[in-house]
Scaffold this active site. Structure first.
Site, PDB file in Angstrom:
ATOM      1  N   ASP A 171       0.831  -1.207   0.000  1.00 45.21           N
ATOM      2  CA  ASP A 171       0.000   0.000   0.000  1.00 45.21           C
ATOM      3  C   ASP A 171       0.865   1.256   0.000  1.00 45.21           C
ATOM      4  OD1 ASP A 171      -3.083  -0.840   1.002  1.00 45.21           O
ATOM      5  OD2 ASP A 171      -1.518  -2.239   1.613  1.00 45.21           O
TER       6      ASP A 171
ATOM      7  N   ASP B   9      -6.731  -1.903  -3.298  1.00 49.22           N
ATOM      8  CA  ASP B   9      -8.114  -2.075  -2.886  1.00 49.22           C
ATOM      9  C   ASP B   9      -8.387  -3.576  -2.775  1.00 49.22           C
ATOM     10  OD1 ASP B   9     -10.848  -1.006  -2.401  1.00 49.22           O
ATOM     11  OD2 ASP B   9     -11.298  -2.276  -4.124  1.00 49.22           O
TER      12      ASP B   9
ATOM     13  N   THR C 169      -7.179  -5.252   0.311  1.00 50.90           N
ATOM     14  CA  THR C 169      -5.936  -5.684   0.956  1.00 50.90           C
ATOM     15  C   THR C 169      -6.073  -7.083   1.547  1.00 50.90           C
ATOM     16  OG1 THR C 169      -5.485  -3.371   1.499  1.00 50.90           O
ATOM     17  CG2 THR C 169      -4.147  -5.020   2.595  1.00 50.90           C
TER      18      THR C 169
ATOM     19  N   ARG D 100     -26.088  -1.579  -2.958  1.00 52.94           N
ATOM     20  CA  ARG D 100     -25.502  -1.278  -1.648  1.00 52.94           C
ATOM     21  C   ARG D 100     -26.528  -0.494  -0.833  1.00 52.94           C
ATOM     22  NH1 ARG D 100     -20.206  -1.954  -0.760  1.00 52.94           N
ATOM     23  NH2 ARG D 100     -19.989  -0.104   0.548  1.00 52.94           N
TER      24      ARG D 100
END
Length: 360
Positions: free
Chosen positions: A49, A137, A139, A284
């Site tokens: 990252d 994105d 992880t 969502r």
């Protein structure tokens, strides 16, 4: 007049390519057993990252010094932990610097590396030219050697103009065939793909190699099944602190769709699966309007999807507002629906019925 953003797209593609190679190098050297530090919210963060964010900002800041940056990471953990700082600096200082990457800037010192990472902590207003990035994105799935994304988007006054997303574990054959994308079906020999879009100019997929990016292939609009019961919903099914997973299931079942559908952890990989026609719908539904989601989980991926003809609106029927700064807040954008135009309205109505029932 529609702008082309040629220079921005070129640098976005090559900086994402370089950052993606670093993440892939980490996976291969550690045989998909990646150690993690803990951030303030207890989510995993790896050396990948930090290194990826540094390299992306380094390339873009050198070319566009007046632009702003908004990234997920800060260098606080690196400043306080020498061993972690040394690991990241080793990665950053050993990246390729010739050929395809010759003019991409690299930090000259550890201090410069830290300062570049921290440039991503700015831009609270969302106005002007802002590069939004999520260096890794997904992880949690990256640490398992599964699907993840290296993400970048240029916003101009809160509007997505250029998006580039590296998918280092997504095989080119899968990306160009419309086949299902699976966490475990990864590009173990190659370097995956980079997928990009410029507002008004469509979306494209290119294979990545160790030293170049292949020929662009346009992603054509997908015609979904006529019967809504055949639609494939993409999501991640474990309950989370912010999303109503049972409500997502209720929408699918209201339409008669098979449940669960395709499971992908990375939110940006969900947008990629929709854009490529590997899945059909994403819903969502947050647990309340006080919930929010981070801008870097959506910027770029939404542009890539809408440039293939997809539709994205919040649950109030409004467009997603990327001018809010670091977070997309529920008071302004409550949830979202992503689907093809042919089925959007019926999915929207089903979601509204579920949300209305939930609020009783």
């Amino acid at each position: 007049m529609v702008e082309y953003y040629d220079k921005e797209l070129d640098l976005a593609l090559r900086s994402i390519h370089r950052a993606s190679l670093v993440t892939k190098q980490i996976l291969r050297s550690l045989k998909n057993n990646v150690s993690a530090e803990s951030k303030a919210d207890d989510s995993p963060v790896t050396i990948a990252d930090f290194a990826a964010q540094c390299l992306i900002i380094s390339a873009l800041h050198s070319a566009f010094p007046s632009d702003q940056f908004l990234g997920e990471e800060s260098a606080a953990a690196l400043r306080s932990k020498e061993s972690l700082r040394s690991e990241v600096w080793k990665l950053v200082s050993q990246v390729p610097r010739d050929g395809h990457f010759a003019d991409l800037a690299v930090p000259k010192s550890v201090d410069e590396m830290l300062d570049l990472i921290d440039l991503g902590c700015g831009s609270q207003s969302g106005q002007g030219r802002v590069w939004v990035m999520d260096p890794v994105d997904g992880t949690a799935t990256f640490m398992k050697g599964q699907q993840y994304a290296v993400c970048l988007c240029l916003l101009v006054d809160g509007v997505q103009k250029v998006g580039a997303i590296g998918c280092p574990n997504l095989p080119f054959e899968t990306a160009t065939s419309g086949r299902k994308i699976c966490e475990e079906h990864v590009d173990s020999e190659g370097y995956g793909v980079v997928i990009s879009a410029v507002e008004g100019h469509g979306s494209y997929v290119r294979p990545m190699t160790a030293d170049s990016i292949g020929t662009a292939q346009k992603i054509n609009p997908v015609v979904p099944a006529e019967d809504v019961s055949h639609l494939d919903f993409v999501g991640s099914w474990p309950e989370t602190s912010s999303q109503r997973m049972a409500s997502h299931e209720a929408v699918g079942k209201k339409l008669g769709a098979q449940w669960p559908g395709t499971e992908l952890w990375s939110l940006q990989m969900k947008y990629i699966s929709l854009a490529l026609g590997a899945t059909d719908v994403m819903v969502r539904i947050p647990k309340g309007r006080d919930r929010y989601t981070q801008i870097w989980d959506h910027a770029g991926g939404q542009l890539i999807y809408t440039e293939t003809g997809g539709v994205i609106k919040d649950l109030d029927g409004g467009a997603i507002d990327f001018g809010q700064g670091r977070a997309l807040r529920g008071e302004r954008n409550f949830g979202l629906i992503a689907a093809r135009p042919a089925h959007f309205e019926v999915i929207f109505e089903a979601a509204h019925e579920v949300v209305s029932k939930d609020s009783r």
